[in-house]
Motif scaffolding. Structure first.
Motif, PDB file in Angstrom:
ATOM      1  N   ARG A   6     -47.276 -26.668  26.708  1.00 44.46           N
ATOM      2  CA  ARG A   6     -45.898 -26.767  27.212  1.00 44.46           C
ATOM      3  C   ARG A   6     -45.071 -25.668  26.564  1.00 44.46           C
ATOM      4  O   ARG A   6     -45.137 -25.460  25.360  1.00 44.46           O
ATOM      5  CB  ARG A   6     -45.285 -28.121  26.875  1.00 44.46           C
ATOM      6  CG  ARG A   6     -45.878 -29.258  27.672  1.00 44.46           C
ATOM      7  CD  ARG A   6     -45.289 -30.595  27.251  1.00 44.46           C
ATOM      8  NE  ARG A   6     -45.945 -31.677  27.944  1.00 44.46           N
ATOM      9  CZ  ARG A   6     -45.383 -32.374  28.920  1.00 44.46           C
ATOM     10  NH1 ARG A   6     -44.156 -32.120  29.301  1.00 44.46           N
ATOM     11  NH2 ARG A   6     -46.043 -33.347  29.504  1.00 44.46           N
ATOM     12  N   ARG A  18     -47.782 -29.558  36.259  1.00 42.42           N
ATOM     13  CA  ARG A  18     -46.530 -29.895  36.952  1.00 42.42           C
ATOM     14  C   ARG A  18     -46.030 -28.709  37.780  1.00 42.42           C
ATOM     15  O   ARG A  18     -45.561 -28.889  38.913  1.00 42.42           O
ATOM     16  CB  ARG A  18     -45.454 -30.337  35.972  1.00 42.42           C
ATOM     17  CG  ARG A  18     -44.176 -30.755  36.726  1.00 42.42           C
ATOM     18  CD  ARG A  18     -43.110 -31.316  35.846  1.00 42.42           C
ATOM     19  NE  ARG A  18     -42.664 -30.311  34.898  1.00 42.42           N
ATOM     20  CZ  ARG A  18     -42.095 -30.585  33.729  1.00 42.42           C
ATOM     21  NH1 ARG A  18     -41.935 -31.824  33.339  1.00 42.42           N
ATOM     22  NH2 ARG A  18     -41.696 -29.620  32.942  1.00 42.42           N
ATOM     23  N   SER A  55     -50.732 -35.595  31.538  1.00 48.98           N
ATOM     24  CA  SER A  55     -49.362 -35.748  32.048  1.00 48.98           C
ATOM     25  C   SER A  55     -49.359 -35.863  33.563  1.00 48.98           C
ATOM     26  O   SER A  55     -48.548 -35.259  34.258  1.00 48.98           O
ATOM     27  CB  SER A  55     -48.461 -34.603  31.577  1.00 48.98           C
ATOM     28  OG  SER A  55     -48.386 -34.583  30.170  1.00 48.98           O
ATOM     29  N   SER A 103     -48.580 -38.372  35.508  1.00 46.92           N
ATOM     30  CA  SER A 103     -47.444 -39.033  36.152  1.00 46.92           C
ATOM     31  C   SER A 103     -46.290 -38.058  36.371  1.00 46.92           C
ATOM     32  O   SER A 103     -45.616 -38.120  37.405  1.00 46.92           O
ATOM     33  CB  SER A 103     -46.988 -40.257  35.357  1.00 46.92           C
ATOM     34  OG  SER A 103     -46.572 -39.880  34.066  1.00 46.92           O
ATOM     35  N   GLN A 104     -46.068 -37.143  35.440  1.00 48.93           N
ATOM     36  CA  GLN A 104     -44.993 -36.156  35.625  1.00 48.93           C
ATOM     37  C   GLN A 104     -45.344 -35.188  36.750  1.00 48.93           C
ATOM     38  O   GLN A 104     -44.486 -34.809  37.550  1.00 48.93           O
ATOM     39  CB  GLN A 104     -44.737 -35.399  34.327  1.00 48.93           C
ATOM     40  CG  GLN A 104     -44.121 -36.262  33.257  1.00 48.93           C
ATOM     41  CD  GLN A 104     -43.924 -35.503  31.960  1.00 48.93           C
ATOM     42  OE1 GLN A 104     -44.098 -34.293  31.891  1.00 48.93           O
ATOM     43  NE2 GLN A 104     -43.547 -36.227  30.923  1.00 48.93           N
ATOM     44  N   SER A 118     -44.877 -37.003  40.077  1.00 45.52           N
ATOM     45  CA  SER A 118     -43.456 -37.071  40.452  1.00 45.52           C
ATOM     46  C   SER A 118     -42.987 -35.746  41.041  1.00 45.52           C
ATOM     47  O   SER A 118     -42.247 -35.730  42.032  1.00 45.52           O
ATOM     48  CB  SER A 118     -42.599 -37.414  39.233  1.00 45.52           C
ATOM     49  OG  SER A 118     -42.889 -38.716  38.788  1.00 45.52           O
TER      50      SER A 118
END
Length: 122
Positions: free
Chosen positions: A45, A54, A75, A77-78, A81
């Motif tokens: 990140r 993402r 990660s 779920s991020q 989304s």
């Protein structure tokens, strides 16, 4: 621009992480593959909390998402989304499958097999 694996190997790991985020966002699947081969951290990140999965998911970069899931990106779920917010249904399906599979990337392994022989994406 980075054009070969040897030049990638000269980068420090943090630079590989930044490059992985950028390549993922732009859909450069072969560059993503080379960075992962060069041991870039799939879950790196940057200071803005952006990460490769993402960024790829939010832009509908299906081939890159498959590759990152196969590399055990987390990660989910991020990333899910982000894909939903941008109406990238194919990416949503891939991430849902990876979540059902426990997030270990095996759900993305089968689609990768058919894509490995072809070019494109960069």
């Amino acid at each position: 621009p980075i054009t070969s694996l040897p030049s990638l190997l000269l980068l420090v790991p943090q630079r590989c992480g930044h490059a992985l985020i950028s390549a993922s966002a732009e859909g450069h699947d072969r560059v993503v593959a080379a960075l992962l081969t060069a041991k870039a951290n799939v879950d790196f990140r940057n200071p803005e909390s952006e990460f490769a999965l993402r960024e790829a998911a939010s832009r509908g970069r299906t081939d890159v998402v498959k590759r990152l899931l196969k590399a055990n990106a987390r990660s989910l779920s991020q990333a899910l989304s982000a894909a939903k917010a941008n109406d990238h249904d194919e990416v949503v399906k891939l991430i849902h499958a990876a979540m059902r599979d426990g997030g270990n990337g095996n759900a993305a392994a089968s689609p990768m097999a058919s894509e490995n022989g072809g070019g494109g994406g960069d």
